[in-house]
Design a protein around this motif. Structure first.
Motif, PDB file in Angstrom:
ATOM      1  N   GLU A   4       3.231  -0.825 -14.639  1.00  0.00           N
ATOM      2  CA  GLU A   4       2.163   0.038 -14.120  1.00  0.00           C
ATOM      3  C   GLU A   4       1.071  -0.800 -13.459  1.00  0.00           C
ATOM      4  OE1 GLU A   4       0.932   2.269 -17.513  1.00  0.00           O
ATOM      5  OE2 GLU A   4       2.670   3.618 -17.459  1.00  0.00           O
ATOM      6  N   ARG A   5       0.704  -1.899 -14.155  1.00  0.00           N
ATOM      7  CA  ARG A   5      -0.300  -2.822 -13.607  1.00  0.00           C
ATOM      8  C   ARG A   5       0.202  -3.448 -12.307  1.00  0.00           C
ATOM      9  NH1 ARG A   5      -5.619  -4.371 -13.271  1.00  0.00           N
ATOM     10  NH2 ARG A   5      -5.832  -6.623 -13.095  1.00  0.00           N
ATOM     11  N   LEU A   6       1.481  -3.825 -12.286  1.00  0.00           N
ATOM     12  CA  LEU A   6       2.083  -4.431 -11.094  1.00  0.00           C
ATOM     13  C   LEU A   6       2.037  -3.456  -9.916  1.00  0.00           C
ATOM     14  CD1 LEU A   6       3.714  -6.645  -9.627  1.00  0.00           C
ATOM     15  CD2 LEU A   6       5.784  -5.656 -10.614  1.00  0.00           C
ATOM     16  N   SER A   7       2.401  -2.211 -10.177  1.00  0.00           N
ATOM     17  CA  SER A   7       2.388  -1.195  -9.120  1.00  0.00           C
ATOM     18  C   SER A   7       0.980  -1.018  -8.554  1.00  0.00           C
ATOM     19  CB  SER A   7       2.913   0.126  -9.679  1.00  0.00           C
ATOM     20  OG  SER A   7       2.838   1.140  -8.695  1.00  0.00           O
ATOM     21  N   GLU A   8      -0.001  -0.966  -9.447  1.00  0.00           N
ATOM     22  CA  GLU A   8      -1.402  -0.791  -9.024  1.00  0.00           C
ATOM     23  C   GLU A   8      -1.883  -1.993  -8.209  1.00  0.00           C
ATOM     24  OE1 GLU A   8      -5.542  -1.608  -9.190  1.00  0.00           O
ATOM     25  OE2 GLU A   8      -4.360  -2.410 -10.845  1.00  0.00           O
ATOM     26  N   ARG A   9      -1.521  -3.191  -8.670  1.00  0.00           N
ATOM     27  CA  ARG A   9      -1.929  -4.422  -7.965  1.00  0.00           C
ATOM     28  C   ARG A   9      -1.222  -4.555  -6.621  1.00  0.00           C
ATOM     29  NH1 ARG A   9      -6.499  -6.592  -8.965  1.00  0.00           N
ATOM     30  NH2 ARG A   9      -6.802  -4.366  -8.815  1.00  0.00           N
ATOM     31  N   GLU A  10       0.051  -4.144  -6.563  1.00  0.00           N
ATOM     32  CA  GLU A  10       0.799  -4.200  -5.294  1.00  0.00           C
ATOM     33  C   GLU A  10       0.192  -3.247  -4.263  1.00  0.00           C
ATOM     34  OE1 GLU A  10       5.362  -5.614  -6.271  1.00  0.00           O
ATOM     35  OE2 GLU A  10       4.833  -3.526  -6.670  1.00  0.00           O
ATOM     36  N   ASN A  11      -0.206  -2.067  -4.712  1.00  0.00           N
ATOM     37  CA  ASN A  11      -0.855  -1.117  -3.802  1.00  0.00           C
ATOM     38  C   ASN A  11      -2.186  -1.659  -3.303  1.00  0.00           C
ATOM     39  OD1 ASN A  11       1.158   0.820  -3.939  1.00  0.00           O
ATOM     40  ND2 ASN A  11       0.278   1.848  -5.703  1.00  0.00           N
ATOM     41  N   HIS A  12      -2.939  -2.268  -4.224  1.00  0.00           N
ATOM     42  CA  HIS A  12      -4.235  -2.859  -3.860  1.00  0.00           C
ATOM     43  C   HIS A  12      -4.035  -4.001  -2.872  1.00  0.00           C
ATOM     44  CE1 HIS A  12      -8.459  -3.408  -4.229  1.00  0.00           C
ATOM     45  NE2 HIS A  12      -8.407  -4.552  -4.878  1.00  0.00           N
ATOM     46  N   LEU A  13      -3.008  -4.823  -3.135  1.00  0.00           N
ATOM     47  CA  LEU A  13      -2.693  -5.940  -2.240  1.00  0.00           C
ATOM     48  C   LEU A  13      -2.317  -5.427  -0.851  1.00  0.00           C
ATOM     49  CD1 LEU A  13      -2.043  -8.919  -1.585  1.00  0.00           C
ATOM     50  CD2 LEU A  13       0.206  -8.581  -2.646  1.00  0.00           C
ATOM     51  N   LYS A  14      -1.492  -4.382  -0.809  1.00  0.00           N
ATOM     52  CA  LYS A  14      -1.085  -3.796   0.474  1.00  0.00           C
ATOM     53  C   LYS A  14      -2.303  -3.327   1.253  1.00  0.00           C
ATOM     54  CE  LYS A  14       1.925  -0.193   2.380  1.00  0.00           C
ATOM     55  NZ  LYS A  14       2.806   0.947   2.066  1.00  0.00           N
ATOM     56  N   HIS A  15      -3.245  -2.687   0.565  1.00  0.00           N
ATOM     57  CA  HIS A  15      -4.473  -2.188   1.199  1.00  0.00           C
ATOM     58  C   HIS A  15      -5.305  -3.352   1.742  1.00  0.00           C
ATOM     59  CE1 HIS A  15      -8.119   0.120   1.864  1.00  0.00           C
ATOM     60  NE2 HIS A  15      -8.777  -0.696   1.057  1.00  0.00           N
TER      61      HIS A  15
END
Length: 259
Positions: free
Chosen positions: A138-149
């Motif tokens: 869940e943390r990875l998914s959130e961080r990946e989305n933030h990174l993409k942004h």
């Protein structure tokens, strides 16, 4: 790169001020990017760290499942031995043989109990690790989305400014090539040690730009004569008169507009 030649003090001042204007423009572009490149880098490191953690946890899960499988095999072997020893007890010739087989049966029974205890512990560890994996994913998914942004933000800024920055860097190098080494080194030294990277400033309302210290009228006249390089005694910045500054700003604005 242009060849260096003997030039007047006024020409040196104009070139220095032009260089300052270009370098300040580069600074502005980099300030727009701000901390974004570092943020992106930190997020990339965090994402990689989370992926590595998930891989490690999955490996630990595989090892625990292997341990459970091994313990189950051990239980089956122990049960088989108990069955064998129980059958043998039916054909013993004396109490000593019977007691010896009873001890073997007791030992195998203890082995089964211990293996079952370990299996229970391993299963508890598996559930715990599965929960950690779930949270980490869940943390990875959130961080990946933030990174993409953040990468999108950075890419947009780079697309807007990269070409201009490269042209300005070439222009900065061109002006540096027109300035004698001693003066250029002084400029770079001052620029690296003062606020906002301003090594060359004009006089504004009787003081050097950004300073509250008034410059004596006699010194102002010397600066306006453009006969020698004069620095502010408080900040160490190289000073130019307002008229020269305005002329060079107008000239450089035209250059910036064409980049």
């Amino acid at each position: 790169m242009a060849t260096k030649k003997e030039v007047t003090v006024e020409e040196k001042l104009r070139t220095l001020f032009d260089l300052q204007l270009v370098d300040s423009r580069i600074d502005e572009i980099r300030n727009v990017r701000g901390e974004l490149p570092l943020e992106v880098e930190d997020l990339e490191d965090e994402v990689e760290g989370l992926k590595t953690r998930i891989e490690k946890l999955n490996t630990e899960l595989e090892n625990l499942n292997t341990e459970i499988s091994n313990k189950k095999n051990l239980i089956e072997e122990a049960k088989s031995l108990i069955k064998k020893y129980t059958e043998q007890q039916k054909n013993v010739r004396n109490n000593r043989e019977y007691n010896s087989l009873s001890k073997e049966i007791e030992f195998q029974d203890l082995e089964i109990q211990l293996a079952e205890k370990h299996i229970k512990e391993f299963k508890a560890q598996i559930e715990q690790k599965k929960e950690v994996i779930k949270q980490t994913k869940e943390r990875l998914s959130e961080r990946e989305n933030h990174l993409k942004h953040k990468k999108g933000e950075l890419d947009d800024i780079l697309a807007e400014t990269e070409k201009e920055e490269e042209a300005l860097i070439r222009k900065s190098e061109e002006f540096e090539g027109l300035i004698e080494d001693r003066l250029l080194n002084a400029y770079k030294r001052i620029r690296s040690s003062v606020k906002n990277g301003l090594a060359v400033v004009s006089i504004e309302r009787g003081a050097s730009a950004g300073s509250f210290f008034t410059i004596p009228p006699q010194v102002q006249m010397e600066i306006a004569s453009r006969k020698k390089i004069i620095t502010d005694e408080h900040s160490g910045r190289i000073l130019v008169d307002p008229a020269l500054a305005e002329e060079e700003k107008a000239k450089m604005e035209n250059i910036f507009a064409s980049i």
